[in-house]
Design a protein around this motif. Structure first.
Motif, PDB file in Angstrom:
ATOM      1  N   ILE A 123       0.839  -1.206   0.000  1.00  0.00           N
ATOM      2  CA  ILE A 123       0.000   0.000   0.000  1.00  0.00           C
ATOM      3  C   ILE A 123       0.871   1.252   0.000  1.00  0.00           C
ATOM      4  CG2 ILE A 123      -1.643   1.364   1.359  1.00  0.00           C
ATOM      5  CD1 ILE A 123      -2.954  -1.259   2.225  1.00  0.00           C
ATOM      6  N   ILE A 124       1.943   1.244   0.797  1.00  0.00           N
ATOM      7  CA  ILE A 124       2.859   2.387   0.830  1.00  0.00           C
ATOM      8  C   ILE A 124       3.482   2.608  -0.543  1.00  0.00           C
ATOM      9  CG2 ILE A 124       5.050   3.232   1.773  1.00  0.00           C
ATOM     10  CD1 ILE A 124       4.264   1.825   4.416  1.00  0.00           C
ATOM     11  N   ALA A 125       3.747   1.501  -1.262  1.00  0.00           N
ATOM     12  CA  ALA A 125       4.355   1.598  -2.593  1.00  0.00           C
ATOM     13  C   ALA A 125       3.426   2.273  -3.600  1.00  0.00           C
ATOM     14  CB  ALA A 125       4.737   0.207  -3.092  1.00  0.00           C
ATOM     15  N   ALA A 126       2.135   2.362  -3.250  1.00  0.00           N
ATOM     16  CA  ALA A 126       1.169   2.985  -4.159  1.00  0.00           C
ATOM     17  C   ALA A 126       1.160   4.507  -4.046  1.00  0.00           C
ATOM     18  CB  ALA A 126      -0.238   2.445  -3.865  1.00  0.00           C
ATOM     19  N   THR A 127       1.995   5.051  -3.178  1.00  0.00           N
ATOM     20  CA  THR A 127       2.047   6.502  -2.997  1.00  0.00           C
ATOM     21  C   THR A 127       2.745   7.169  -4.176  1.00  0.00           C
ATOM     22  OG1 THR A 127       4.170   6.439  -1.852  1.00  0.00           O
ATOM     23  CG2 THR A 127       2.198   6.191  -0.497  1.00  0.00           C
ATOM     24  N   ASP A 128       2.987   8.466  -4.038  1.00  0.00           N
ATOM     25  CA  ASP A 128       3.711   9.227  -5.065  1.00  0.00           C
ATOM     26  C   ASP A 128       5.211   9.031  -4.955  1.00  0.00           C
ATOM     27  OD1 ASP A 128       1.551  10.362  -6.355  1.00  0.00           O
ATOM     28  OD2 ASP A 128       1.420  12.025  -4.954  1.00  0.00           O
ATOM     29  N   LEU A 129       5.646   7.956  -4.308  1.00  0.00           N
ATOM     30  CA  LEU A 129       7.069   7.749  -4.069  1.00  0.00           C
ATOM     31  C   LEU A 129       7.883   7.835  -5.351  1.00  0.00           C
ATOM     32  CD1 LEU A 129       9.346   7.028  -2.120  1.00  0.00           C
ATOM     33  CD2 LEU A 129       8.767   4.616  -2.448  1.00  0.00           C
ATOM     34  N   LYS A 130       7.371   7.239  -6.435  1.00  0.00           N
ATOM     35  CA  LYS A 130       8.148   7.198  -7.683  1.00  0.00           C
ATOM     36  C   LYS A 130       8.452   8.586  -8.227  1.00  0.00           C
ATOM     37  CE  LYS A 130       7.202   2.543  -9.331  1.00  0.00           C
ATOM     38  NZ  LYS A 130       6.747   1.696 -10.443  1.00  0.00           N
ATOM     39  N   SER A 131       7.590   9.541  -7.919  1.00  0.00           N
ATOM     40  CA  SER A 131       7.827  10.894  -8.419  1.00  0.00           C
ATOM     41  C   SER A 131       9.024  11.556  -7.733  1.00  0.00           C
ATOM     42  CB  SER A 131       6.571  11.757  -8.229  1.00  0.00           C
ATOM     43  OG  SER A 131       6.316  11.966  -6.852  1.00  0.00           O
ATOM     44  N   LEU A 201      18.935   6.960   1.305  1.00  0.00           N
ATOM     45  CA  LEU A 201      17.789   6.532   2.100  1.00  0.00           C
ATOM     46  C   LEU A 201      16.590   7.415   1.794  1.00  0.00           C
ATOM     47  CD1 LEU A 201      18.723   4.278   4.098  1.00  0.00           C
ATOM     48  CD2 LEU A 201      17.819   5.698   5.919  1.00  0.00           C
ATOM     49  N   ILE A 202      15.408   6.827   1.849  1.00  0.00           N
ATOM     50  CA  ILE A 202      14.155   7.585   1.841  1.00  0.00           C
ATOM     51  C   ILE A 202      13.466   7.262   3.159  1.00  0.00           C
ATOM     52  CG2 ILE A 202      11.898   7.917   0.779  1.00  0.00           C
ATOM     53  CD1 ILE A 202      13.129   7.233  -1.885  1.00  0.00           C
ATOM     54  N   GLY A 203      13.222   8.281   3.971  1.00  0.00           N
ATOM     55  CA  GLY A 203      12.623   8.082   5.286  1.00  0.00           C
ATOM     56  C   GLY A 203      11.149   8.413   5.293  1.00  0.00           C
ATOM     57  N   SER A 204      10.371   7.540   5.930  1.00  0.00           N
ATOM     58  CA  SER A 204       8.930   7.750   6.034  1.00  0.00           C
ATOM     59  C   SER A 204       8.496   7.531   7.475  1.00  0.00           C
ATOM     60  CB  SER A 204       8.196   6.776   5.101  1.00  0.00           C
ATOM     61  OG  SER A 204       6.798   6.890   5.243  1.00  0.00           O
ATOM     62  N   GLY A 205       7.467   8.274   7.891  1.00  0.00           N
ATOM     63  CA  GLY A 205       6.950   8.149   9.256  1.00  0.00           C
ATOM     64  C   GLY A 205       6.912   9.495   9.947  1.00  0.00           C
ATOM     65  N   GLY A 206       6.080   9.584  10.978  1.00  0.00           N
ATOM     66  CA  GLY A 206       5.888  10.850  11.670  1.00  0.00           C
ATOM     67  C   GLY A 206       7.152  11.408  12.310  1.00  0.00           C
ATOM     68  N   ASN A 207       8.037  10.521  12.782  1.00  0.00           N
ATOM     69  CA  ASN A 207       9.241  10.996  13.456  1.00  0.00           C
ATOM     70  C   ASN A 207      10.216  11.665  12.500  1.00  0.00           C
ATOM     71  OD1 ASN A 207       9.109  10.147  16.409  1.00  0.00           O
ATOM     72  ND2 ASN A 207       8.552   8.247  15.389  1.00  0.00           N
ATOM     73  N   PRO A 279      10.193  12.655   1.818  1.00  0.00           N
ATOM     74  CA  PRO A 279       9.106  13.160   0.969  1.00  0.00           C
ATOM     75  C   PRO A 279       7.772  13.358   1.678  1.00  0.00           C
ATOM     76  CG  PRO A 279       9.461  10.834   0.547  1.00  0.00           C
ATOM     77  CD  PRO A 279      10.530  11.262   1.512  1.00  0.00           C
ATOM     78  N   LYS A 280       7.677  12.981   2.952  1.00  0.00           N
ATOM     79  CA  LYS A 280       6.452  13.142   3.739  1.00  0.00           C
ATOM     80  C   LYS A 280       5.266  12.391   3.132  1.00  0.00           C
ATOM     81  CE  LYS A 280       7.639  17.385   6.161  1.00  0.00           C
ATOM     82  NZ  LYS A 280       7.197  18.703   6.618  1.00  0.00           N
ATOM     83  N   ILE A 281       5.461  11.120   2.901  1.00  0.00           N
ATOM     84  CA  ILE A 281       4.378  10.246   2.449  1.00  0.00           C
ATOM     85  C   ILE A 281       4.349   9.022   3.353  1.00  0.00           C
ATOM     86  CG2 ILE A 281       4.342  10.950   0.020  1.00  0.00           C
ATOM     87  CD1 ILE A 281       6.207   8.620  -0.577  1.00  0.00           C
ATOM     88  N   GLY A 282       3.193   8.358   3.403  1.00  0.00           N
ATOM     89  CA  GLY A 282       3.086   7.203   4.274  1.00  0.00           C
ATOM     90  C   GLY A 282       1.890   6.341   3.951  1.00  0.00           C
TER      91      GLY A 282
END
Length: 302
Positions: A123-131, A201-207, A279-282
């Motif tokens: 599901i996370i992979a379905a984000t705008d990550l590729k952009s 690295l690409i970091g995701s999460g509230g922290n 990128p602030k996605i999750g």
């Protein structure tokens, strides 16, 4: 002629529960626009119950019901058409998770899907990550949660390896991550990144989102390993109270931010990454996208 839809995603994590409301704007012969309109976060911290007692307490069960009732009203106020609620590590490991899901459904009408780590990563992979990716580069995507962390190695724009580890901020706070599991993670990262000359690295999460905000960096610019190491050392010089008053952290963020930073730094060290992009996605973003493209089930709001 524009067409508008309004979807909502509920992310029930080990540290907090989030409601994301998004506008979906369809344009003729142009890409669909996904626009966040509201984000509400409630720090229930289910993991503190489950990772120690293996069950969700009556107090937090009631808080879950109350929160879902509030989310239902908020979704109605926003005129949300469809929603999906996903529960992750804490709920799936609790002995009474099904009981909590049933209570929420009975009292609020909200249907909760308890998902495993692989589905969460998909599901996370379905984000705008590729952009955010440069196709020639190699990335280690690290999504830190309260109960687990999802890792994906992305090369040439394609995920070549992924795995979920039960190493999360709430578990670390409760000293529930054995050294053997850290070693397993180290071996996995090194094995799956050693063939690549350079890894970011690409970091995701509230922290990491909060850390990025504190850094004052412009969007799109990375945090360096050197800066994050210095930040980590500085964090530990503050007391819990000082992290709240001087760093402007919420009570439920002021403790977990230290173990979260440790996970990101360890991932950078073992992959050889010098930079981490944020990128602030999750998960919530991925849920909305997955609903729109019908790759997951969703519910019509009653």
């Amino acid at each position: 002629m524009l067409k508008f839809k309004k979807y909502a995603a509920i992310d029930i994590g080990s540290n907090a529960v989030r409601l994301l409301v998004a506008d979906i704007i369809e344009q003729e012969n142009k890409p669909t626009i996904f626009r966040k309109t509201s984000l509400v976060r409630v720090p229930i911290r289910l993991g503190s119950d489950v990772f120690i007692d293996h069950t969700i307490s009556e107090s937090n069960k009631q808080r879950m019901v109350d929160t879902m009732l509030a989310f239902k009203l908020l979704m109605k106020s926003h005129k949300v058409q469809r929603y999906k609620a996903c529960a992750t590590s804490a709920m799936r490991e609790s002995t009474n998770g099904i009981e909590v899901v049933k209570a929420v459904r009975q009292k609020s009408g909200i249907t909760i899907d308890v998902i495993d780590g692989e589905v969460e990563a998909a599901i996370i992979a379905a984000t705008d990550l590729k952009s955010y990716l440069i196709e020639e580069k190699t990335y280690l995507y690290v999504d830190v949660g309260g109960g687990s962390t999802e890792f994906s190695v992305i090369h040439g724009g394609t995920t070549v390896a992924s795995k979920s580890f039960k190493i999360g901020t709430v578990r670390l706070l409760n000293d529930m991550v054995p050294n053997a599991l850290w070693k397993e993670l180290e071996i996995w990262i090194k094995t799956n990144t050693e063939e690549f000359d350079k890894v970011d690295l690409i970091g995701s999460g509230g922290n990491i989102n909060k850390i990025f905000k504190l850094s004052g960096k412009k969007m799109g610019r990375p945090l360096t390993y050197f800066w994050l190491t210095s930040f980590y050392n500085d964090l530990q010089n503050y007391t819990y109270d000082e992290r709240i008053t001087e760093l402007d952290l919420n009570q439920d963020r002021a403790d977990v931010i230290i173990p979260a930073t440790r996970i990101y730094l360890s991932s950078m060290k073992w992959s050889g990454a010098k930079d981490i992009y944020v990128p602030k996605i999750g998960l919530s973003d991925g849920i909305v996208k997955s609903m729109y493209f019908n790759t997951v089930s969703s519910q019509e709001l009653d």
